[in-house]
Design a protein around this motif. Sequence first.
Motif, mmCIF file in Angstrom:
data_model
loop_
_atom_site.group_PDB
_atom_site.id
_atom_site.type_symbol
_atom_site.label_atom_id
_atom_site.label_comp_id
_atom_site.label_asym_id
_atom_site.label_seq_id
_atom_site.Cartn_x
_atom_site.Cartn_y
_atom_site.Cartn_z
ATOM 1 N N GLY A 1 -4.098 5.470 -3.043
ATOM 2 C CA GLY A 1 -5.505 5.770 -2.964
ATOM 3 C C GLY A 1 -5.899 6.670 -1.807
ATOM 4 O O GLY A 1 -7.079 6.905 -1.571
ATOM 5 N N MET A 2 -4.892 7.205 -1.083
ATOM 6 C CA MET A 2 -5.194 8.058 0.053
ATOM 7 C C MET A 2 -4.280 9.289 0.029
ATOM 8 O O MET A 2 -3.364 9.372 -0.787
ATOM 9 N N ASP A 3 -4.537 10.216 0.910
ATOM 10 C CA ASP A 3 -3.699 11.405 1.003
ATOM 11 C C ASP A 3 -2.299 11.044 1.465
ATOM 12 O O ASP A 3 -2.069 9.992 2.080
ATOM 13 N N LEU A 4 -1.361 11.932 1.211
ATOM 14 C CA LEU A 4 -0.009 11.738 1.705
ATOM 15 C C LEU A 4 -0.024 11.686 3.217
ATOM 16 O O LEU A 4 -0.803 12.356 3.873
ATOM 17 N N PHE A 5 0.832 10.857 3.766
ATOM 18 C CA PHE A 5 0.890 10.770 5.223
ATOM 19 C C PHE A 5 2.309 10.954 5.694
ATOM 20 O O PHE A 5 3.261 10.811 4.936
ATOM 21 N N GLU A 6 2.467 11.270 6.946
ATOM 22 C CA GLU A 6 3.784 11.538 7.526
ATOM 23 C C GLU A 6 4.325 10.276 8.180
ATOM 24 O O GLU A 6 3.607 9.554 8.841
ATOM 25 N N LYS B 1 0.798 -1.220 0.000
ATOM 26 C CA LYS B 1 0.000 0.000 0.000
ATOM 27 C C LYS B 1 0.840 1.284 0.000
ATOM 28 O O LYS B 1 0.389 2.319 -0.473
ATOM 29 N N VAL B 2 2.019 1.202 0.543
ATOM 30 C CA VAL B 2 2.842 2.403 0.733
ATOM 31 C C VAL B 2 4.046 2.380 -0.208
ATOM 32 O O VAL B 2 4.793 1.404 -0.253
ATOM 33 N N THR B 3 4.217 3.470 -0.956
ATOM 34 C CA THR B 3 5.355 3.605 -1.867
ATOM 35 C C THR B 3 5.965 4.994 -1.718
ATOM 36 O O THR B 3 5.337 5.906 -1.180
ATOM 37 N N PHE B 4 7.174 5.138 -2.218
ATOM 38 C CA PHE B 4 7.842 6.433 -2.160
ATOM 39 C C PHE B 4 7.637 7.172 -3.467
ATOM 40 O O PHE B 4 7.941 6.660 -4.544
ATOM 41 N N ASP B 5 7.125 8.390 -3.375
ATOM 42 C CA ASP B 5 6.899 9.246 -4.535
ATOM 43 C C ASP B 5 8.158 10.078 -4.762
ATOM 44 O O ASP B 5 8.461 10.984 -3.979
ATOM 45 N N ILE B 6 8.899 9.793 -5.818
ATOM 46 C CA ILE B 6 10.169 10.467 -6.066
ATOM 47 C C ILE B 6 9.960 11.947 -6.370
ATOM 48 O O ILE B 6 10.753 12.797 -5.951
ATOM 49 N N LYS B 7 8.888 12.261 -7.084
ATOM 50 C CA LYS B 7 8.622 13.657 -7.419
ATOM 51 C C LYS B 7 8.299 14.470 -6.172
ATOM 52 O O LYS B 7 8.818 15.576 -5.973
ATOM 53 N N GLU B 8 7.440 13.923 -5.291
ATOM 54 C CA GLU B 8 7.053 14.621 -4.063
ATOM 55 C C GLU B 8 8.088 14.445 -2.956
ATOM 56 O O GLU B 8 8.063 15.160 -1.951
ATOM 57 N N ARG B 9 8.964 13.448 -3.120
ATOM 58 C CA ARG B 9 10.003 13.130 -2.141
ATOM 59 C C ARG B 9 9.409 12.783 -0.776
ATOM 60 O O ARG B 9 9.870 13.245 0.265
ATOM 61 N N ARG B 10 8.390 11.947 -0.798
ATOM 62 C CA ARG B 10 7.772 11.478 0.447
ATOM 63 C C ARG B 10 7.018 10.182 0.197
ATOM 64 O O ARG B 10 6.692 9.829 -0.939
ATOM 65 N N TRP B 11 6.743 9.501 1.299
ATOM 66 C CA TRP B 11 5.991 8.255 1.221
ATOM 67 C C TRP B 11 4.508 8.565 1.073
ATOM 68 O O TRP B 11 3.985 9.473 1.716
ATOM 69 N N ILE B 12 3.847 7.789 0.233
ATOM 70 C CA ILE B 12 2.411 7.964 0.042
ATOM 71 C C ILE B 12 1.711 6.622 0.190
ATOM 72 O O ILE B 12 2.289 5.565 -0.040
ATOM 73 N N MET B 13 0.457 6.700 0.588
ATOM 74 C CA MET B 13 -0.373 5.509 0.672
ATOM 75 C C MET B 13 -1.284 5.484 -0.534
ATOM 76 O O MET B 13 -1.962 6.473 -0.829
#
Length: 206
Positions: free
Chosen positions: A200-205, A186-198
């Motif tokens: 189908g859901m909002d970015l989380f910390e 479910k969780v991957t790293f978004d290289i463009k945003e430089r953060r982990w995302i879940m």
Amino acid sequence: MPMASLFIFIPKSQKAMKFLFPILAALMLLVSACSTENKYEADKHLTEVEKSQLLLTTIRYMGHLPKKGTQENKFDADFDEHYSTLAKEYTVEAYHQKDDYEYVLTTRIAPSLKEKKIAIGVKMQRNANGELTYYEEVFRTWKFEVPEMKEKGFMLFDKMVKGEDLSPYYPQNSGKEEFIEFPDQKVTFDIKERRWIMKGMDLFEM
């Protein structure tokens, strides 16, 4: 791990071999882990100043947001003290340069009754001014006691540097043995945003 010599007696009986094989396998794994750690150990490649600068350059991506901080304002000077303090909670364990990229293994203490740490494997690139032009967190491990963290962290780091597939160590594939916590299904790293995302859901910390 310095080893002046290694003498192994190989018994002829099949029964003895079955008993000895797990011991030999564990010994070979230990020697390999020590060799890998010795090869990438950050202290052999970076000064204390360089390690500190590396952490300060990446901490706003690697670390958690401050109170009242958001992804949009986390670079404001008001949060410099927060991130400078936070960077001191991280340790640069391993470092390697390859094909214009820097590979870094950092660790931080995780909440636990016993001292445990998580390891973060990073692939990054900086320009001549020391500014990040590429940042990717390739993996974050589960929290482990320090000896286990070093063994598994350096093993994963070595595979990351070599460009090997880490998916067998993802939680959905590794069975009962724990290695990588993220990424998972479910969780991957978004290289463009430089953060982990879940997914189908909002970015989380983290």
